[in-house]
Each structure stands twice: as structure tokens, then as C-alpha cells.
Design an enzyme around this catalytic site. Structure first.
Site, PDB file in Angstrom:
ATOM      1  N   THR A  10      -3.719   6.607 -21.384  1.00 50.05           N
ATOM      2  CA  THR A  10      -3.477   5.272 -20.859  1.00 50.05           C
ATOM      3  C   THR A  10      -2.065   4.904 -21.303  1.00 50.05           C
ATOM      4  OG1 THR A  10      -4.501   4.336 -22.832  1.00 50.05           O
ATOM      5  CG2 THR A  10      -5.859   4.444 -20.844  1.00 50.05           C
ATOM      6  N   ARG A  50      -1.296  -2.010 -18.587  1.00 44.30           N
ATOM      7  CA  ARG A  50      -2.604  -1.365 -18.505  1.00 44.30           C
ATOM      8  C   ARG A  50      -2.567  -0.351 -17.375  1.00 44.30           C
ATOM      9  NH1 ARG A  50      -5.913  -4.094 -21.683  1.00 44.30           N
ATOM     10  NH2 ARG A  50      -7.486  -2.542 -21.250  1.00 44.30           N
ATOM     11  N   LYS A  81      -1.967   1.397 -24.866  1.00 42.56           N
ATOM     12  CA  LYS A  81      -2.433   1.359 -26.258  1.00 42.56           C
ATOM     13  C   LYS A  81      -1.213   1.535 -27.165  1.00 42.56           C
ATOM     14  CE  LYS A  81      -7.131   2.833 -25.199  1.00 42.56           C
ATOM     15  NZ  LYS A  81      -7.242   3.546 -23.923  1.00 42.56           N
ATOM     16  N   GLU A 122      -0.603   4.847  -0.368  1.00 42.57           N
ATOM     17  CA  GLU A 122      -1.406   6.064  -0.592  1.00 42.57           C
ATOM     18  C   GLU A 122      -0.588   7.298  -0.238  1.00 42.57           C
ATOM     19  OE1 GLU A 122      -5.292   3.624   0.594  1.00 42.57           O
ATOM     20  OE2 GLU A 122      -5.491   5.785   0.894  1.00 42.57           O
ATOM     21  N   TYR A 178       0.846  -1.202   0.000  1.00 44.38           N
ATOM     22  CA  TYR A 178       0.000   0.000   0.000  1.00 44.38           C
ATOM     23  C   TYR A 178       0.874   1.242   0.000  1.00 44.38           C
ATOM     24  CZ  TYR A 178      -4.968  -0.763   0.065  1.00 44.38           C
ATOM     25  OH  TYR A 178      -6.234  -0.996  -0.335  1.00 44.38           O
ATOM     26  N   ASP A 214      -7.179  14.191 -23.902  1.00 43.32           N
ATOM     27  CA  ASP A 214      -7.066  12.757 -23.619  1.00 43.32           C
ATOM     28  C   ASP A 214      -6.367  12.135 -24.831  1.00 43.32           C
ATOM     29  OD1 ASP A 214      -7.425  10.051 -23.414  1.00 43.32           O
ATOM     30  OD2 ASP A 214      -9.526  10.169 -22.802  1.00 43.32           O
TER      31      ASP A 214
HETATM   32  N1  DSN Z   1     -11.810   0.929 -24.578  1.00 42.57           N
HETATM   33  C1  DSN Z   1     -10.884   1.854 -25.163  1.00 42.57           C
HETATM   34  C2  DSN Z   1     -10.926   1.788 -26.652  1.00 42.57           C
HETATM   35  O1  DSN Z   1     -11.107   0.705 -27.155  1.00 42.57           O
HETATM   36  O2  DSN Z   1     -10.754   2.800 -27.318  1.00 42.57           O
HETATM   37  C3  DSN Z   1     -11.080   3.207 -24.686  1.00 42.57           C
HETATM   38  O3  DSN Z   1     -11.436   3.207 -23.349  1.00 42.57           O
END
Ligand code: DSN
Length: 482
Positions: free
Chosen positions: A274, A283, A277, A70, A68, A245
């Protein structure tokens, strides 16, 4: 370490991991083996997915998971966080260097967490801090019940303008069923009905009329680049905070494909992403901010988050270190080049694309001309081993469930090594499947948006064509499980 000995060591590591898992729950070990086999043998074209390196994946499986932490680096609400401090600080340092951002926050567990941290940082900056100054107190706990009620009312009355979901925006950009659409008064901007492109004059006019506190830019299904300098100009004209974003295209920013006005980081007050991707990490989420917002974002915990996932922050540090290598720039350029080849492959075979093409990593195929819904197309493609996801097109007549589009992305197969020849072939194979699929009927014999009939032998033909390419570009070359 040479690639060969690294692959050998990785094989040994995964053999050991699977053996240890199997000693407790063999079905999990079996499913894990099967997942690798399935990922190796399918054409992964989901635009938001990728293949992280073994180094990134292995980093997530350690005892950091048990800690933990925090708080923030050097200021924790738990004891013994000295090693978490090291990995969190490293993740933030790599992120700052990679993106040229004054401040980076590595704690968000996901994209939605990152966006919630951004939204509440903006509200803290714009609403809470001035209110505390007005009431002469240091924090919200010191407010009287009446003043607190007033502040809560103000929080609930802020406005957000984001891109509509069916134009390519994301759930968290003010979509009503999402928390972002409930915590803000929200309005959405779309794309031009003729071209499918963003029209900055329309965004400006909407912003002037609606006067949002937060202007959100970024997308998850828009196949084009955005001019973030223009978005910032619009935000400034109406006194809004610009949040970008970049979850989908962070890899293209990191790899210097999106530069100048196409790089959001210098223009946005806060940029979120994120890490899994196009950035090819674990993730998770990440928030970058201008100095002015750093102290607000740093309060992500306790504002929005609880304990950070320390093992994932460690993996973010590894992935961001990878993305700082020069080879990542080549990878990012290949993602964009391959998307262009894929788009051209469709256009020359007579298929329709939203916006008529791409200049990022996404191709949005409009399957209406094949007489199919997105759902039917997605299912038929999956039967042929092609993994995609159905997606709305602007003003989609089939709604968000059946849809009229199929979204394709190049990051994952580019990681495997696919180039122009392979992506042209992928377009040919997809057109082959769709041209040989017909819409089905329901049990009563009425037209159905879900059922379909794929022509005899098509799936086998396409599967054997993709097997040839997948064999040539193996996933995790040299990784062999015993
Ligand atoms: N689920 C993601 C996507 O496929 O674009 C975005 O959150």
C-alpha cells in the site's frame, strides 16, 4: 518555497476547500475540520496509519477524479487519457527508481487490490499462459467451453502458503474468510511457540509438504524483519512463485533501513504494497514485479481492476517523489529507532512484548499480564487519547475480536517529530493506563472481555502529558484554518 510560506498557502487552500464544501453540505465541512482537530490532539499509534503531506492530500482533490482511464499507459479503452498517462507513468517511474524494481504498476486502489492483481498475475503466468499455448489460442475467449471449464478447474486448484493471521500475517495471505482463502487451497505457517519468531526451517518443511504455487511473505503485525533471500530459496526449492506483501514496511525499504536480504524487492517475483502506511502517501496500492511477470501484472485491468483512481495515482507520484528525497531515509531510520525506544520503554517497565522486542516499526504488546483483553486495553487507552488497535497474539486465547494484544506503530508520531524522549514517555503513559485499568463485568455480574474500569484521574493525567508533547510537535505546523 519556504516552509512558512508553504504553510500559509496550504492554510489558504484548505480554507477555500472547506468554504466550497460548506456551501453544499456544511456537515461534511464541519466533520472535516473536526477530523483535523482530533488527529492533531491524539497520540496516533496505529501501525498502519500515517500523516501524508499537504501536497499529497491536495493532489487527491482534483479533476483527475472525474476521468475514466481503463487500460494502461498509452493503451486506454477511453479517449482523452493523455494527462492520466503522464501521472500514471510518473508514479510508476518514481516507484521503479525508489525501489529498484524492473516494473511498477500504480493502478491498484488498495492493498487487497494489489494482492489480487499479484495473485491473478501469478495464475496467468503459471496456469493460463501454458494452457493457451497447449490449446493453440491467443486468449481465453477463443477457448471451447470444455477447455475453458478445464482451465477454470485448474485456476481453482492452486495452492498458497502464507503467514497465519494470528502470527502477524494479513487477511489476504490465505485467511479463509478472505477471498484469498477461498480462491486457493491454502495453508499457513506460524511462528515459533517459544520465541514468537519466524522459523525458516518450519516454513521450508511446510512448503515441501504442501508444495504451494504461491509462497506469500510479509506481515501486518509481526514486529521483526524477514530474510527474503531465505524465503526465495524456499520458494525455489518447491517451484513456488514468491510474492511479498511489504505494505507495512515499504517506507523502511524505501528509506534504505531494510537493505540486503531484508529488502524483498530483488528476491520476490512480485512485491505488493500500500502507499499510505510507512510510505506516507495517499491511500492506495502498488505492485512491483520482475521483468518476467511485468506483462501479466500490466493486465491488472481488466483481470481484476476497472477504472483506476487517476487522482490517487497522481498523489502516488507526488508521495513517491517525496520518498526519493534524502530526508526520507532519515525519517525511515527514525521510525525504526523510535520503535526500539518504545519497546525498551515497555520492557524496562515490566510489560510483555510478542517476540520480546522489535526491529521494525511495530511493537506488539501482550496485555494478558495486566489482566486485560486487547479490546479492554484499546478502549481504556482511547479514553486517555491514545489511539491504538487491538490485535491477536500467536495462538490468541481471546480470538480475533477481543484479542490479547495491542499493536503499536511509530510511523505517524515519527512524522510529527517525536524522538526517543517522547517515545519513552509514550511507553510510560501506556503502562500507566493499563496498570490502572481493571477488567469489568457484564450486566449479570460475570467477567466480561469488553468492559473495563479506568482508574480515577488517569485519563486526564495522560491526556495532559500527551498534550504537552503534541503541542511541541504540531501536526502540519503553520496550518491554521480560519
Ligand atoms: N488494515 C491494515 C492494517 O492495519 O495493518 C492492513 O490491511
Amino acid at each position: 518555497m519556504s516552509a512558512e510560506s508553504l504553510a500559509k498557502t496550504t492554510s489558504t487552500a484548505y480554507d477555500a476547500i472547506l468554504e466550497v464544501i460548506a456551501s453544499v453540505e456544511p456537515r461534511v465541512a464541519d466533520a472535516t475540520r473536526k477530523e483535523l482537530a482530533d488527529q492533531r490532539s491524539s497520540l496516533k499509534l496505529i501501525a498502519s496509519e500515517n500523516y501524508a503531506s499537504p501536497a499529497v492530500l491536495l493532489t487527491m482533490g482534483t479533476w483527475f477524479s472525474d476521468k475514466y482511464a481503463e487500460g494502461t499507459v498509452g493503451h486506454r479503452f477511453y479517449a482523452a487519457c493523455q494527462n492520466v498517462d503522464i501521472v500514471e507513468a510518473l508514479a510508476a517511474e518514481h516507484a521503479r527508481e525508489l525501489f529498484g524494481a524492473p516494473y511498477a504498476y500504480a493502478q491498484p486502489h488498495s492493498g487487497i487490490d494489489a494482492n489480487l492483481v499479484a495473485f491473478w498475475s501469478i495464475l496467468a503466468h503459471r496456469v493460463e499462459t501454458p494452457a493457451l499455448a497447449k490449446y493453440g489460442v491467443k486468449n481465453v475467449n477463443e477457448l471451447s467451453e470444455t477447455d475453458w471449464e478445464q482451465l477454470r478447474h485448474e485456476f481453482g486448484n492452486q495452492r498458497l502458503l502464507g503467514m497465519a493471521l494470528d502470527a502477524g500475517g494479513h487477511l489476504t495471505h490465505g485467511f479463509r474468510p478472505n477471498i484469498s482463502g477461498k480462491m486457493f487451497h491454502q495453508q499457513q505457517y506460524g511462528t515459533d511457540p517459544e520465541t514468537g519468531l519466524l522459523d525458516y526451517d518450519v516454513v521450508r518443511a511446510k512448503a515441501k509438504e504442501f508444495k504451494p504455487a504461491v509462497l506469500v511473505a510479509g506481515y501486518s503485525a509481526y514486529p521483526r524483519r524477514v530474510n527474503f533471500a531465505k524465503m526465495r530459496e524456499i520458494a525455489d526449492e518447491v517451484g513456488a512463485t514468491l510474492m511479498v506483501d511489504m505494505a507495512h514496511f515499504a517506507g523502511l525499504v524505501a528509506g534504505k533501513v531494510f537493505v540486503g536480504e531484508e529488502n524483498p524487492v530483488p528476491f520476490a517475483h512480485i512485491t505488493t504494497t500500500t502507499t499510505h502506511k510507512s510510505l506516507r502517501g495517499p491511500r492506495g496500492g502498488l505492485v512491483l514485479a520482475q521483468e518476467e511477470f511485468a506483462a501479466d501484472v500490466d493486465r491488472g485491468c481488466p483481470m481484476v481492476l476497472g477504472g483506476p483512481l487517476s487522482h490517487v495515482m497522481a498523489a502516488k507520484a507526488v508521495a513517491l517523489a517525496e520518498a526519493r528525497q534524502p530526508s526520507f531515509q532519515t525519517y525511515a531510520q527514525n521510525i525504526a529507532d523510535n520503535a526500539k525506544t518504545l519497546a525498551e520503554g515497555f520492557l524496562t517497565r515490566g510489560a510483555n512484548l510478542v517476540t520480546g522486542g522489535t526491529d521494525n516499526h511495530i511493537v506488539l504488546l501482550d496485555v494478558a499480564s495486566f489482566g486485560l483483553t486487547g479490546r479492554q486495553a484499546e478502549s481504556a487507552l482511547l479514553d486517555a487519547g491514545v489511539v491504538t488497535n487491538r490485535n491477536s497474539v500467536p495462538n490468541d486465547p481471546n480470538g480475533a475480536w477481543y484479542t490479547t494484544g495491542v499493536r503499536l506503530g511509530t510511523p505517524a508520531l515519527t512524522t510529527r517529530g517525536f524522538g526517543a524522549t517522547e517515545f519513552d514517555k509514550v511507553a510510560e503513559m501506556i503502562v500507566d493506563v493499563l496498570a490502572n485499568t481493571s477488567a469489568g463485568t457484564n450486566k449479570a455480574g460475570a467477567p466480561s472481555k469488553a468492559t473495563y474500569k479506568l482508574g480515577e484521574g488517569v485519563a486526564d493525567r495522560v491526556k495532559s502529558q500527551s498534550a504537552e508533547m503534541l503541542d511541541k510537535y504540531p501536526l502540519y505546523p503553520g496550518l491554521e484554518l480560519s
